[in-house]
Design a protein around this motif. Structure first.
Motif, PDB file in Angstrom:
ATOM      1  N   MET A 175       0.846  -1.191   0.000  1.00 14.43           N
ATOM      2  CA  MET A 175       0.000   0.000   0.000  1.00 14.43           C
ATOM      3  C   MET A 175       0.884   1.245   0.000  1.00 14.43           C
ATOM      4  O   MET A 175       1.844   1.339   0.756  1.00 14.43           O
ATOM      5  CB  MET A 175      -0.914  -0.017   1.227  1.00 14.43           C
ATOM      6  CG  MET A 175      -1.903   1.113   1.307  1.00 14.43           C
ATOM      7  SD  MET A 175      -3.127   1.092  -0.021  1.00 14.43           S
ATOM      8  CE  MET A 175      -3.886  -0.523   0.267  1.00 14.43           C
ATOM      9  N   ASP A 176       0.504   2.206  -0.828  1.00 17.58           N
ATOM     10  CA  ASP A 176       1.266   3.454  -0.855  1.00 17.58           C
ATOM     11  C   ASP A 176       0.865   4.379   0.294  1.00 17.58           C
ATOM     12  O   ASP A 176       1.720   4.895   1.015  1.00 17.58           O
ATOM     13  CB  ASP A 176       1.045   4.173  -2.193  1.00 17.58           C
ATOM     14  CG  ASP A 176       1.711   3.466  -3.362  1.00 17.58           C
ATOM     15  OD1 ASP A 176       2.827   2.948  -3.179  1.00 17.58           O
ATOM     16  OD2 ASP A 176       1.105   3.426  -4.450  1.00 17.58           O
ATOM     17  N   VAL A 177      -0.440   4.630   0.441  1.00 20.89           N
ATOM     18  CA  VAL A 177      -0.901   5.602   1.437  1.00 20.89           C
ATOM     19  C   VAL A 177      -2.102   5.041   2.183  1.00 20.89           C
ATOM     20  O   VAL A 177      -3.020   4.489   1.569  1.00 20.89           O
ATOM     21  CB  VAL A 177      -1.304   6.943   0.789  1.00 20.89           C
ATOM     22  CG1 VAL A 177      -1.671   7.967   1.866  1.00 20.89           C
ATOM     23  CG2 VAL A 177      -0.188   7.484  -0.099  1.00 20.89           C
ATOM     24  N   VAL A 178      -2.106   5.210   3.505  1.00 23.26           N
ATOM     25  CA  VAL A 178      -3.270   4.910   4.335  1.00 23.26           C
ATOM     26  C   VAL A 178      -3.770   6.227   4.914  1.00 23.26           C
ATOM     27  O   VAL A 178      -2.994   7.005   5.482  1.00 23.26           O
ATOM     28  CB  VAL A 178      -2.928   3.926   5.469  1.00 23.26           C
ATOM     29  CG1 VAL A 178      -4.075   3.847   6.476  1.00 23.26           C
ATOM     30  CG2 VAL A 178      -2.645   2.545   4.901  1.00 23.26           C
ATOM     31  N   VAL A 179      -5.056   6.493   4.743  1.00 26.33           N
ATOM     32  CA  VAL A 179      -5.705   7.675   5.300  1.00 26.33           C
ATOM     33  C   VAL A 179      -6.580   7.217   6.460  1.00 26.33           C
ATOM     34  O   VAL A 179      -7.420   6.331   6.292  1.00 26.33           O
ATOM     35  CB  VAL A 179      -6.556   8.407   4.245  1.00 26.33           C
ATOM     36  CG1 VAL A 179      -7.252   9.619   4.867  1.00 26.33           C
ATOM     37  CG2 VAL A 179      -5.689   8.835   3.068  1.00 26.33           C
ATOM     38  N   VAL A 180      -6.397   7.803   7.620  1.00 27.51           N
ATOM     39  CA  VAL A 180      -7.183   7.447   8.801  1.00 27.51           C
ATOM     40  C   VAL A 180      -8.256   8.510   8.998  1.00 27.51           C
ATOM     41  O   VAL A 180      -7.952   9.664   9.319  1.00 27.51           O
ATOM     42  CB  VAL A 180      -6.295   7.335  10.061  1.00 27.51           C
ATOM     43  CG1 VAL A 180      -7.139   6.923  11.265  1.00 27.51           C
ATOM     44  CG2 VAL A 180      -5.161   6.345   9.829  1.00 27.51           C
ATOM     45  N   GLY A 181      -9.500   8.146   8.775  1.00 28.02           N
ATOM     46  CA  GLY A 181     -10.611   9.082   8.890  1.00 28.02           C
ATOM     47  C   GLY A 181     -11.108   9.517   7.527  1.00 28.02           C
ATOM     48  O   GLY A 181     -10.317   9.844   6.636  1.00 28.02           O
ATOM     49  N   SER A 182     -12.432   9.502   7.368  1.00 31.39           N
ATOM     50  CA  SER A 182     -13.020   9.772   6.044  1.00 31.39           C
ATOM     51  C   SER A 182     -13.867  11.027   6.026  1.00 31.39           C
ATOM     52  O   SER A 182     -14.862  11.105   5.317  1.00 31.39           O
ATOM     53  CB  SER A 182     -13.876   8.583   5.604  1.00 31.39           C
ATOM     54  OG  SER A 182     -15.032   8.463   6.428  1.00 31.39           O
ATOM     55  N   GLY A 183     -13.468  12.042   6.806  1.00 33.89           N
ATOM     56  CA  GLY A 183     -14.121  13.333   6.692  1.00 33.89           C
ATOM     57  C   GLY A 183     -13.734  14.007   5.381  1.00 33.89           C
ATOM     58  O   GLY A 183     -12.952  13.457   4.590  1.00 33.89           O
ATOM     59  N   PRO A 184     -14.263  15.202   5.111  1.00 31.27           N
ATOM     60  CA  PRO A 184     -13.950  15.872   3.843  1.00 31.27           C
ATOM     61  C   PRO A 184     -12.458  16.054   3.593  1.00 31.27           C
ATOM     62  O   PRO A 184     -12.003  15.921   2.463  1.00 31.27           O
ATOM     63  CB  PRO A 184     -14.666  17.216   3.983  1.00 31.27           C
ATOM     64  CG  PRO A 184     -15.806  16.943   4.918  1.00 31.27           C
ATOM     65  CD  PRO A 184     -15.274  15.941   5.898  1.00 31.27           C
ATOM     66  N   ASN A 185     -11.674  16.346   4.636  1.00 29.96           N
ATOM     67  CA  ASN A 185     -10.240  16.510   4.436  1.00 29.96           C
ATOM     68  C   ASN A 185      -9.566  15.186   4.111  1.00 29.96           C
ATOM     69  O   ASN A 185      -8.708  15.116   3.219  1.00 29.96           O
ATOM     70  CB  ASN A 185      -9.599  17.138   5.675  1.00 29.96           C
ATOM     71  CG  ASN A 185      -9.852  18.624   5.776  1.00 29.96           C
ATOM     72  OD1 ASN A 185      -9.664  19.358   4.832  1.00 29.96           O
ATOM     73  ND2 ASN A 185     -10.290  19.066   6.939  1.00 29.96           N
ATOM     74  N   GLY A 186      -9.939  14.134   4.824  1.00 27.84           N
ATOM     75  CA  GLY A 186      -9.362  12.826   4.546  1.00 27.84           C
ATOM     76  C   GLY A 186      -9.683  12.357   3.143  1.00 27.84           C
ATOM     77  O   GLY A 186      -8.813  11.827   2.425  1.00 27.84           O
ATOM     78  N   LEU A 187     -10.928  12.556   2.717  1.00 27.57           N
ATOM     79  CA  LEU A 187     -11.322  12.126   1.372  1.00 27.57           C
ATOM     80  C   LEU A 187     -10.681  13.010   0.302  1.00 27.57           C
ATOM     81  O   LEU A 187     -10.334  12.522  -0.782  1.00 27.57           O
ATOM     82  CB  LEU A 187     -12.847  12.138   1.239  1.00 27.57           C
ATOM     83  CG  LEU A 187     -13.585  11.068   2.053  1.00 27.57           C
ATOM     84  CD1 LEU A 187     -15.088  11.195   1.862  1.00 27.57           C
ATOM     85  CD2 LEU A 187     -13.120   9.662   1.674  1.00 27.57           C
ATOM     86  N   ALA A 188     -10.519  14.301   0.575  1.00 26.82           N
ATOM     87  CA  ALA A 188      -9.838  15.172  -0.384  1.00 26.82           C
ATOM     88  C   ALA A 188      -8.403  14.705  -0.601  1.00 26.82           C
ATOM     89  O   ALA A 188      -7.907  14.667  -1.742  1.00 26.82           O
ATOM     90  CB  ALA A 188      -9.866  16.623   0.100  1.00 26.82           C
ATOM     91  N   ALA A 189      -7.729  14.340   0.487  1.00 23.44           N
ATOM     92  CA  ALA A 189      -6.366  13.825   0.362  1.00 23.44           C
ATOM     93  C   ALA A 189      -6.364  12.509  -0.403  1.00 23.44           C
ATOM     94  O   ALA A 189      -5.542  12.297  -1.304  1.00 23.44           O
ATOM     95  CB  ALA A 189      -5.752  13.634   1.751  1.00 23.44           C
ATOM     96  N   ALA A 190      -7.295  11.616  -0.072  1.00 21.88           N
ATOM     97  CA  ALA A 190      -7.341  10.301  -0.711  1.00 21.88           C
ATOM     98  C   ALA A 190      -7.586  10.419  -2.208  1.00 21.88           C
ATOM     99  O   ALA A 190      -6.946   9.731  -3.021  1.00 21.88           O
ATOM    100  CB  ALA A 190      -8.423   9.448  -0.054  1.00 21.88           C
ATOM    101  N   VAL A 191      -8.535  11.281  -2.609  1.00 20.67           N
ATOM    102  CA  VAL A 191      -8.837  11.472  -4.025  1.00 20.67           C
ATOM    103  C   VAL A 191      -7.613  12.005  -4.772  1.00 20.67           C
ATOM    104  O   VAL A 191      -7.254  11.518  -5.854  1.00 20.67           O
ATOM    105  CB  VAL A 191     -10.029  12.443  -4.179  1.00 20.67           C
ATOM    106  CG1 VAL A 191     -10.097  13.015  -5.584  1.00 20.67           C
ATOM    107  CG2 VAL A 191     -11.331  11.739  -3.822  1.00 20.67           C
ATOM    108  N   THR A 192      -6.952  12.993  -4.192  1.00 19.93           N
ATOM    109  CA  THR A 192      -5.782  13.590  -4.841  1.00 19.93           C
ATOM    110  C   THR A 192      -4.673  12.556  -5.025  1.00 19.93           C
ATOM    111  O   THR A 192      -4.037  12.480  -6.089  1.00 19.93           O
ATOM    112  CB  THR A 192      -5.275  14.779  -4.009  1.00 19.93           C
ATOM    113  OG1 THR A 192      -6.342  15.717  -3.820  1.00 19.93           O
ATOM    114  CG2 THR A 192      -4.111  15.467  -4.687  1.00 19.93           C
TER     115      THR A 192
END
Length: 484
Positions: free
Chosen positions: A1-18
């Motif tokens: 896995m390249d990146v793990v995002v902890v938390g799926s609020g708008p900021n977490g999802l914005a980072a994940a999408v990018t």
């Protein structure tokens, strides 16, 4: 896995999408059964009505540089802008009204109209520059120095007690700007509250305070759909409490409180960072009350019924007293109440037999366990006689229980931390990079880091660009437009 995002609020999802759009493998871990953090819409307390769980009105959704790149409209998300951005009912049936039109607002405010234009007009004219300043990366100079200087001078004027309110002669305009300042949930006057009022007040005229058709969930769903399209994965019911809960990855992004990040990274985080993150100060609380009504709120002043957002609390002195009481750990006699009636602009939110949702929250001391239904009802009834007669059902979430549905809302702190000047500029501790955790490859992107609270995705966008550059050698962030 390249990146793990902890938390799926708008900021977490914005980072994940990018990150996913840059070709990286991305997994988002969410403790709740559904994704979205503070941007979720859930089944209502009466069949046929849905309620926004936290965020309902989005002054920054149309202005956010991230969402402009992401193009919500191009993804079928309709952001509906009421003709009245926000209103402030006053005693004896009077009201202060902020129309989407600056000219109409100036006319409505009478003798204080020219002063309102002088305060907000230049910020409206330079709205993009103001947004770039407030939501930007504070490690670079603002692009529009005129907007930055004008904004800073007005923040000082509105935020310092010696000069607070000197522009205005009557009661409507001061109450109107104070209602917007109350979004900071902090004693008034203060510099952070003034910054909040001027940013949101300017956006009320520049872009409007929009309400997503169907509820806030549509914003989250658009992010989730794009993430899935680019190979990202969201795993719900997956709390992360310690380092062993993290899959192996080259980078980690935390859309969490600083204390949570410190706990998870405890084995690797330097002591000075861990101490700063654990001492991070949370702010006063919000207690939510959702209503189902049989018809519109019977406001004494009819123009209030055209507003998507209503601030309740009375005059500027009354609201200041209420915010000071909360800061001292007391429940105010007349609490500050923020109210959204989405059906004003979105008739699709009206259910069978005309029932409709009403979204409210009241400012209370942090960790308050008080059910605020009676207090909020009384405050609405104060400016809308007969309100009790249209209430079909109500459901309260005390501040102490807000964290059950979103662990970031400690004690009811929906802003992700006390709104202080230091926190808004440098994050949870004094450091050059406000998103750094002291652990190589791990970053904080939540509302606890700059630019602070709101559904704008900018914390995630800023962190994603750091991850791309520092961990993967990608200097240019991806195109976020639909179809790319």
């Amino acid at each position: 896995m390249d990146v793990v995002v902890v938390g799926s609020g708008p900021n977490g999802l914005a980072a994940a999408v990018t990150l996913a759009r840059s070709g990286l493998s991305v997994e988002v871990l969410e403790a709740q059964p559904t994704a979205g953090g503070g941007a979720r819409t859930v089944p209502g307390i009466v069949d046929g009505v849905v309620h926004d769980q936290c965020s309902a009105v989005h002054p920054m959704a149309l202005a956010s540089p991230f969402f402009r790149r992401f193009d919500l409209a191009g993804r079928g998300v309709e952001l509906l802008t009421p003709e009245v951005s926000y209103a402030q009912p006053l005693a004896d049936g009077d009201a202060a009204v902020a129309y989407r039109s600056l000219d109409r607002t100036v006319e409505h405010l009478g003798v204080d109209g020219p002063a309102w234009r002088a305060l907000l007009g230049p910020l409206v004219e330079h709205a993009d520059g103001v947004v770039d300043l407030v939501l930007g990366d504070y490690r670079r100079l603002p692009r529009d120095l005129v907007a930055a200087v004008g904004f800073g001078l007005r923040v000082l004027e509105q935020g310092l007690g010696a000069t607070w309110g000197r522009r205005f002669q009557e009661g409507r305009a001061p109450a109107l700007i104070t209602g917007v300042a109350s979004h900071a949930i902090t004693p008034l006057p203060s510099l952070p509250a003034a910054g909040t009022a001027l940013l949101l007040g300017a956006l009320g005229h520049a872009t409007g305070w929009c309400v997503p058709r169907g509820g806030t969930q549509v914003i989250t769903d658009a992010l989730l759909a794009d993430l899935a399209r680019h190979g990202g994965v969201v795993t719900t019911d997956r709390p992360v409490r310690r380092g062993a809960d993290l899959p192996r990855a080259r980078a980690y992004v935390f859309d969490t409180t600083p204390a949570t990040a410190a706990e998870v990274l405890a084995d690797r985080m330097p002591t000075r960072f861990a101490q700063g993150f654990r001492r991070f100060r949370h702010g006063n609380g919000a207690a939510k009350v959702d209503f189902v009504l049989s018809g519109p709120v019977p406001w004494a002043h009819p123009e209030v019924g055209r507003a998507g957002t209503v601030h309740l609390g009375g005059s500027r002195p009354e609201m200041a007293r209420a915010e000071h009481a909360v800061a001292r750990g007391r429940h105010a006699q007349h609490p500050t109440v923020l109210l959204s009636d989405p059906a004003v602009v979105d008739p699709g939110r009206i259910g069978p037999a005309g029932i409709r949702p009403l979204w409210t929250y009241a400012h209370v001391p942090a960790g308050s366990e008080r059910d605020m239904t009676a207090a909020v009802t009384a405050e609405i009834e104060r400016f809308a006689p007969g309100f009790r007669d249209v209430v079909v059902a109500a459901h309260a979430v005390p501040a102490a229980r807000m964290a059950v549905d979103n662990a970031n809302y400690v004690g009811g702190d929906i802003a992700g931390g006390a709104i202080t000047l230091r926190r808004m500029l440098v994050g949870p501790r004094w450091q050059v990079d406000p998103y750094a955790t002291g652990v190589e490859g791990a970053y904080l992107c939540s509302s606890s880091a700059p630019p602070g609270p709101g559904v704008h995705g900018m914390g995630g966008w800023h962190v994603a660009r750091r991850v791309l550059r520092d961990r993967f050698g990608i200097a240019v962030p991806p195109d976020l437009r639909p179809g790319r």
